[in-house]
Design a protein around this motif. Structure first.
Motif, PDB file in Angstrom:
ATOM      1  N   LEU A 149       0.854  -1.194   0.000  1.00  0.00           N
ATOM      2  CA  LEU A 149       0.000   0.000   0.000  1.00  0.00           C
ATOM      3  C   LEU A 149       0.888   1.242   0.000  1.00  0.00           C
ATOM      4  O   LEU A 149       2.041   1.190   0.467  1.00  0.00           O
ATOM      5  N   SER A 150       0.341   2.341  -0.493  1.00  0.00           N
ATOM      6  CA  SER A 150       1.148   3.562  -0.495  1.00  0.00           C
ATOM      7  C   SER A 150       0.276   4.792  -0.282  1.00  0.00           C
ATOM      8  O   SER A 150      -0.948   4.743  -0.423  1.00  0.00           O
ATOM      9  N   LYS A 151       0.949   5.857   0.082  1.00  0.00           N
ATOM     10  CA  LYS A 151       0.274   7.151   0.199  1.00  0.00           C
ATOM     11  C   LYS A 151       1.167   8.209  -0.443  1.00  0.00           C
ATOM     12  O   LYS A 151       2.348   8.329  -0.092  1.00  0.00           O
ATOM     13  N   LYS A 152       0.601   8.945  -1.393  1.00  0.00           N
ATOM     14  CA  LYS A 152       1.353  10.047  -2.007  1.00  0.00           C
ATOM     15  C   LYS A 152       1.276  11.243  -1.076  1.00  0.00           C
ATOM     16  O   LYS A 152       0.202  11.543  -0.524  1.00  0.00           O
ATOM     17  N   LEU A 153       2.408  11.917  -0.912  1.00  0.00           N
ATOM     18  CA  LEU A 153       2.477  12.983   0.082  1.00  0.00           C
ATOM     19  C   LEU A 153       2.239  14.361  -0.541  1.00  0.00           C
ATOM     20  O   LEU A 153       2.629  14.617  -1.673  1.00  0.00           O
ATOM     21  N   GLY A 154       1.612  15.212   0.242  1.00  0.00           N
ATOM     22  CA  GLY A 154       1.365  16.580  -0.207  1.00  0.00           C
ATOM     23  C   GLY A 154       0.643  17.326   0.900  1.00  0.00           C
ATOM     24  O   GLY A 154       0.336  16.752   1.953  1.00  0.00           O
ATOM     25  N   GLN A 155       0.359  18.580   0.651  1.00  0.00           N
ATOM     26  CA  GLN A 155      -0.293  19.416   1.665  1.00  0.00           C
ATOM     27  C   GLN A 155      -1.616  18.810   2.144  1.00  0.00           C
ATOM     28  O   GLN A 155      -1.970  18.904   3.316  1.00  0.00           O
ATOM     29  N   GLU A 156      -2.329  18.128   1.209  1.00  0.00           N
ATOM     30  CA  GLU A 156      -3.625  17.551   1.587  1.00  0.00           C
ATOM     31  C   GLU A 156      -3.469  16.478   2.658  1.00  0.00           C
ATOM     32  O   GLU A 156      -4.371  16.275   3.477  1.00  0.00           O
ATOM     33  N   VAL A 157      -2.309  15.827   2.680  1.00  0.00           N
ATOM     34  CA  VAL A 157      -2.041  14.813   3.713  1.00  0.00           C
ATOM     35  C   VAL A 157      -1.919  15.513   5.077  1.00  0.00           C
ATOM     36  O   VAL A 157      -2.516  15.076   6.066  1.00  0.00           O
ATOM     37  N   LEU A 158      -1.177  16.595   5.099  1.00  0.00           N
ATOM     38  CA  LEU A 158      -1.022  17.334   6.362  1.00  0.00           C
ATOM     39  C   LEU A 158      -2.363  17.911   6.813  1.00  0.00           C
ATOM     40  O   LEU A 158      -2.689  17.908   8.006  1.00  0.00           O
ATOM     41  N   ASP A 159      -3.150  18.394   5.866  1.00  0.00           N
ATOM     42  CA  ASP A 159      -4.452  18.992   6.211  1.00  0.00           C
ATOM     43  C   ASP A 159      -5.391  17.976   6.857  1.00  0.00           C
ATOM     44  O   ASP A 159      -6.278  18.349   7.622  1.00  0.00           O
ATOM     45  N   ALA A 160      -5.194  16.703   6.537  1.00  0.00           N
ATOM     46  CA  ALA A 160      -6.091  15.651   7.065  1.00  0.00           C
ATOM     47  C   ALA A 160      -5.644  15.166   8.458  1.00  0.00           C
ATOM     48  O   ALA A 160      -6.338  14.353   9.071  1.00  0.00           O
ATOM     49  N   HIS A 161      -4.494  15.629   8.913  1.00  0.00           N
ATOM     50  CA  HIS A 161      -4.001  15.158  10.218  1.00  0.00           C
ATOM     51  C   HIS A 161      -4.920  15.585  11.354  1.00  0.00           C
ATOM     52  O   HIS A 161      -5.473  16.680  11.327  1.00  0.00           O
ATOM     53  N   ARG A 162      -5.036  14.668  12.355  1.00  0.00           N
ATOM     54  CA  ARG A 162      -5.979  14.926  13.451  1.00  0.00           C
ATOM     55  C   ARG A 162      -5.336  14.867  14.825  1.00  0.00           C
ATOM     56  O   ARG A 162      -5.934  15.288  15.807  1.00  0.00           O
ATOM     57  N   SER A 163      -4.150  14.261  14.933  1.00  0.00           N
ATOM     58  CA  SER A 163      -3.593  14.009  16.271  1.00  0.00           C
ATOM     59  C   SER A 163      -2.870  15.234  16.826  1.00  0.00           C
ATOM     60  O   SER A 163      -2.330  16.052  16.079  1.00  0.00           O
ATOM     61  N   MET A 164      -2.875  15.333  18.162  1.00  0.00           N
ATOM     62  CA  MET A 164      -2.057  16.331  18.849  1.00  0.00           C
ATOM     63  C   MET A 164      -0.808  15.605  19.314  1.00  0.00           C
ATOM     64  O   MET A 164      -0.903  14.533  19.915  1.00  0.00           O
ATOM     65  N   ARG A 165       0.353  16.199  19.029  1.00  0.00           N
ATOM     66  CA  ARG A 165       1.598  15.479  19.306  1.00  0.00           C
ATOM     67  C   ARG A 165       2.652  16.388  19.916  1.00  0.00           C
ATOM     68  O   ARG A 165       2.776  17.543  19.531  1.00  0.00           O
ATOM     69  N   LYS A 166       3.387  15.803  20.858  1.00  0.00           N
ATOM     70  CA  LYS A 166       4.561  16.492  21.405  1.00  0.00           C
ATOM     71  C   LYS A 166       5.744  15.574  21.109  1.00  0.00           C
ATOM     72  O   LYS A 166       5.743  14.415  21.529  1.00  0.00           O
ATOM     73  N   VAL A 167       6.712  16.099  20.367  1.00  0.00           N
ATOM     74  CA  VAL A 167       7.814  15.240  19.926  1.00  0.00           C
ATOM     75  C   VAL A 167       9.112  15.613  20.647  1.00  0.00           C
ATOM     76  O   VAL A 167       9.484  16.785  20.707  1.00  0.00           O
ATOM     77  N   VAL A 168       9.767  14.603  21.200  1.00  0.00           N
ATOM     78  CA  VAL A 168      11.066  14.794  21.848  1.00  0.00           C
ATOM     79  C   VAL A 168      12.096  14.026  21.029  1.00  0.00           C
ATOM     80  O   VAL A 168      11.880  12.856  20.708  1.00  0.00           O
ATOM     81  N   THR A 169      13.202  14.698  20.683  1.00  0.00           N
ATOM     82  CA  THR A 169      14.260  14.006  19.937  1.00  0.00           C
ATOM     83  C   THR A 169      15.384  13.655  20.895  1.00  0.00           C
ATOM     84  O   THR A 169      15.973  14.537  21.508  1.00  0.00           O
ATOM     85  N   VAL A 170      15.680  12.370  21.039  1.00  0.00           N
ATOM     86  CA  VAL A 170      16.753  11.929  21.932  1.00  0.00           C
ATOM     87  C   VAL A 170      18.093  12.311  21.298  1.00  0.00           C
ATOM     88  O   VAL A 170      18.294  12.115  20.096  1.00  0.00           O
TER      89      VAL A 170
END
Ligand SMILES: CC(C)(COP(=O)(O)OP(=O)(O)OC[C@H]1O[C@@H](n2cnc3c(N)ncnc32)[C@H](O)[C@@H]1OP(=O)(O)O)[C@@H](O)C(=O)NCCC(=O)NCCS
Length: 193
Positions: free
Chosen positions: A170-191
């Motif tokens: 399966l695949s997903k083509k990336l673009g602004q519409e992908v970001l627009d569909a995002h729903r999660s709230m996230r806090k990212v920590v980089t080790v």
């Protein structure tokens, strides 16, 4: 709910993956940290884990969901990866391959995998990728259902004599519409940063 996501560097991430995979009964063969380092070390890659408290010890936060991806190129020596050439267009395009991932049983259905997937997509777009490819099998019904919800499209079905073992790409083509569909709230920590 805000999802806590940790982005790991290679060596530490490989050990964390080896550890979290001990909790998965679905895998016939779990990956070792040296196998993981071997696969990822000379390519762009991303190791993400969602963190959550233990129910009986809320002060202790542990990795409960993970998602590991790496770049694939048109020319690959690893036969499993070389085969992917036929399923995706590499012409001047960067392709990210989701290699492994899952959520520990007790934390499923809480949106952790969606949060990791959306974070991976954000990273992929920020890093110039054009498409994300993933492989699963007929028998992985939960993963197939989840990839459906996450809007991945089937690009190839590879039959096996035991149809349960047949592979689905399966695949997903990336673009602004992908970001627009995002729903999660996230806090990212980089080790390591
Ligand atoms: C598949 C898996 C990763 C889902 O993780 P999760 O953290 O529970 O997923 P989330 O809670 O983030 O759910 C993401 C989306 O998928 C849907 N979903 C989750 N589990 C599902 C299931 N079993 N069937 C159908 N849809 C499902 C959710 O409803 C959600 O959709 P929504 O956001 O539109 O409501 C987890 O069940 C798992 O690790 N399963 C075993 C992994 C496996 O089989 N791996 C084999 C190698 S491919």
């Amino acid at each position: 709910m805000e999802h806590r996501i940790t982005k790991y560097p290679l060596e530490q991430g490989a050990l964390e993956i080896e550890y979290i995979e001990e909790f998965f009964g679905e895998y016939k063969r779990r990956k070792t940290s040296s196998e993981i380092v071997g696969r990822l070390q000379n390519r762009d890659h991303l190791i993400l884990m969602a963190m959550a408290p233990l129910p009986d010890d809320p002060g202790t936060v542990v990795p409960v969901s993970y998602k590991v991806a790496h770049e694939i190129r048109a020319e690959e020596n690893i036969p499993k990866l070389a085969r992917l050439r036929d399923y995706v267009n590499f012409n001047d395009r960067r392709i990210l391959y989701t290699w492994v991932g899952g959520t520990r049983r007790d934390w499923r259905g809480q949106g952790h995998f969606r949060a990791l997937t959306e974070q991976q997509e954000q990273w992929a777009i920020d890093n110039g990728f054009d498409e994300i490819l993933v492989k699963t099998k007929n028998r992985f019904y939960e993963m197939r259902g989840t990839l459906d919800h996450l809007r991945f499209n089937v690009v190839k079905y590879e039959p096996h004599t035991d149809n349960q073992e047949s592979k689905v790409y399966l695949s997903k083509k990336l673009g602004q519409e992908v970001l627009d569909a995002h729903r999660s709230m996230r806090k990212v920590v980089t080790v390591g940063e």
